[in-house]
Design a protein around this motif. Structure first.
Motif, short mmCIF file in Angstrom:
data_model
loop_
_atom_site.label_atom_id
_atom_site.label_comp_id
_atom_site.label_asym_id
_atom_site.label_seq_id
_atom_site.Cartn_x
_atom_site.Cartn_y
_atom_site.Cartn_z
N THR A 15 0.86 -1.13 0.01
CA THR A 15 0.22 0.00 -0.02
C THR A 15 1.16 1.15 -0.13
O THR A 15 0.68 2.10 -0.59
CB THR A 15 -1.04 0.08 1.30
OG1 THR A 15 -1.76 -1.45 1.10
CG2 THR A 15 -1.97 1.24 1.31
N TRP A 74 2.31 1.77 -3.44
CA TRP A 74 1.28 2.35 -4.37
C TRP A 74 1.27 3.73 -4.02
O TRP A 74 1.22 4.83 -4.90
CB TRP A 74 -0.05 1.69 -4.23
CG TRP A 74 -1.21 2.19 -4.62
CD1 TRP A 74 -1.47 2.41 -5.97
CD2 TRP A 74 -2.25 2.81 -3.74
NE1 TRP A 74 -2.77 3.23 -5.83
CE2 TRP A 74 -3.33 3.52 -4.76
CE3 TRP A 74 -2.57 3.00 -2.49
CZ2 TRP A 74 -4.34 4.01 -4.40
CZ3 TRP A 74 -3.47 3.62 -2.06
CH2 TRP A 74 -4.50 4.19 -2.93
N LEU A 75 1.02 4.11 -2.83
CA LEU A 75 1.01 5.66 -2.29
C LEU A 75 2.26 6.41 -3.00
O LEU A 75 1.95 7.65 -3.37
CB LEU A 75 0.91 5.67 -0.87
CG LEU A 75 0.62 7.05 -0.16
CD1 LEU A 75 -0.69 7.57 -0.56
CD2 LEU A 75 0.80 6.97 1.27
N VAL A 88 0.32 7.52 -6.33
CA VAL A 88 -0.72 8.51 -5.85
C VAL A 88 0.21 9.65 -5.76
O VAL A 88 -0.01 10.76 -6.03
CB VAL A 88 -1.26 8.29 -4.65
CG1 VAL A 88 -1.97 9.37 -3.84
CG2 VAL A 88 -2.31 7.10 -4.60
N PHE A 144 -10.91 2.60 -3.61
CA PHE A 144 -9.65 2.21 -4.33
C PHE A 144 -10.15 0.67 -4.24
O PHE A 144 -10.13 0.24 -3.29
CB PHE A 144 -8.45 2.84 -3.68
CG PHE A 144 -8.42 4.29 -3.80
CD1 PHE A 144 -8.00 4.91 -5.18
CD2 PHE A 144 -8.68 5.05 -3.00
CE1 PHE A 144 -7.85 6.32 -5.15
CE2 PHE A 144 -8.72 6.43 -2.84
CZ PHE A 144 -8.18 7.11 -4.04
N ASN A 196 -7.83 5.15 -9.82
CA ASN A 196 -8.50 4.46 -8.60
C ASN A 196 -8.26 3.05 -8.32
O ASN A 196 -8.92 2.30 -7.51
CB ASN A 196 -10.20 4.75 -8.38
CG ASN A 196 -10.46 6.13 -8.24
OD1 ASN A 196 -9.99 6.97 -8.93
ND2 ASN A 196 -11.25 6.61 -6.89
N ARG A 197 -7.16 2.45 -8.91
CA ARG A 197 -6.68 1.03 -8.67
C ARG A 197 -5.67 1.07 -7.68
O ARG A 197 -4.84 1.92 -7.62
CB ARG A 197 -6.31 0.43 -10.07
CG ARG A 197 -7.53 0.47 -10.84
CD ARG A 197 -7.64 -1.01 -11.86
NE ARG A 197 -8.59 -1.11 -12.52
CZ ARG A 197 -8.64 -1.61 -13.52
NH1 ARG A 197 -7.78 -2.44 -14.07
NH2 ARG A 197 -10.12 -1.88 -14.01
N SER A 198 -5.83 0.37 -6.65
CA SER A 198 -5.00 0.23 -5.62
C SER A 198 -4.62 -1.52 -5.35
O SER A 198 -5.33 -2.14 -6.04
CB SER A 198 -5.51 0.52 -4.21
OG SER A 198 -6.71 0.02 -3.95
N THR A 225 -9.64 -0.73 -0.68
CA THR A 225 -9.45 0.42 0.34
C THR A 225 -10.47 1.44 0.24
O THR A 225 -10.67 1.85 -0.77
CB THR A 225 -7.94 1.03 -0.06
OG1 THR A 225 -6.88 -0.02 -0.24
CG2 THR A 225 -7.48 1.93 0.83
N HIS A 270 -10.58 5.35 1.66
CA HIS A 270 -9.62 6.43 2.01
C HIS A 270 -10.76 7.12 2.93
O HIS A 270 -11.64 7.70 2.07
CB HIS A 270 -9.21 7.01 0.79
CG HIS A 270 -8.53 8.18 1.17
ND1 HIS A 270 -7.92 9.17 0.24
CD2 HIS A 270 -7.89 8.70 2.37
CE1 HIS A 270 -7.19 10.11 0.54
NE2 HIS A 270 -7.21 9.73 2.05
#
Length: 191
Positions: free
Chosen positions: A13, A16-17, A21, A113, A132-134, A138, A140
């Motif tokens: 995660t 990914w962030l 993001v 997400f 919006n793919r994680s 998820t 948020h």
């Protein structure tokens, strides 16, 4: 499906962030709270929806009862309960109700997400869905005050979405795959 420990889920995660993001600037408001360590990644191990919603209630209350200087935002991750995006999408109605039940309307909002996120009227492999793919399903939890402050610095938020689509279209599926941010066992990258 392999069982993953919390540390692995948090690592996926966080990657990914940092790479998508923040790295692609998909959310121009994420960099500062991440740098200040004000983003909580909470892992739910709920075995069913009711228990997951209890975890959501707990995270909403934590956000309501913690100053923004300590905790700006929360990512509530469940690695296995919602492998199907449509099921996860249906859960959003319950999540919105949890906001109301916790008297957090106008204070906290939720952004979804998912590894298979798909906007209405888009094809499953449309690159725009990747905004919006994680790695895992998820939710948020976002403070509305934080959004209001961020919007002052970026007055037309609709331009963020348009810019994100353009960025993803330019990099394509191959560029997204090179980020190496998958992790979820049911997350399939298009190559």
């Amino acid at each position: 499906m392999p069982i993953m420990n919390d540390q692995t889920i948090i690592q996926h995660t966080t990657k990914w962030l940092e790479k998508a993001v923040i790295g692609l600037n998909l959310c121009p408001f994420a960099k500062a709270p991440h740098a200040k360590k004000q983003i909580r990644i909470a892992i739910s191990h709920a075995k069913h929806l009711d228990a997951f919603l209890e975890d959501l209630d707990s995270e909403i209350q934590r956000l309501l009862n913690t100053p923004a200087e300590e905790l700006e935002t929360t990512l509530l991750v469940h690695p296995t309960l919602f492998p199907d995006f449509l099921l996860f999408n249906d859960v959003l109605d319950f999540a919105d109700q949890a906001i109301a039940d916790n008297q957090a309307e106008g204070i906290i909002q939720i952004a979804p997400f998912h590894p298979q996120f798909q906007f209405a009227d888009s094809e499953a492999d449309d690159i725009s869905n990747y905004t919006n793919r994680s790695p895992y399903p998820t939710l948020h939890l976002i403070r509305e005050d934080s959004i209001a402050k961020a919007v002052q610095a970026f007055p037309d938020p609709s331009l963020i979405f348009e810019r994100n689509i353009k960025t993803l279209e330019e990099m394509g599926h191959e560029g997204w795959a090179k980020l190496g941010i998958s992790g979820c066992p049911y997350h399939k990258e298009k190559t």
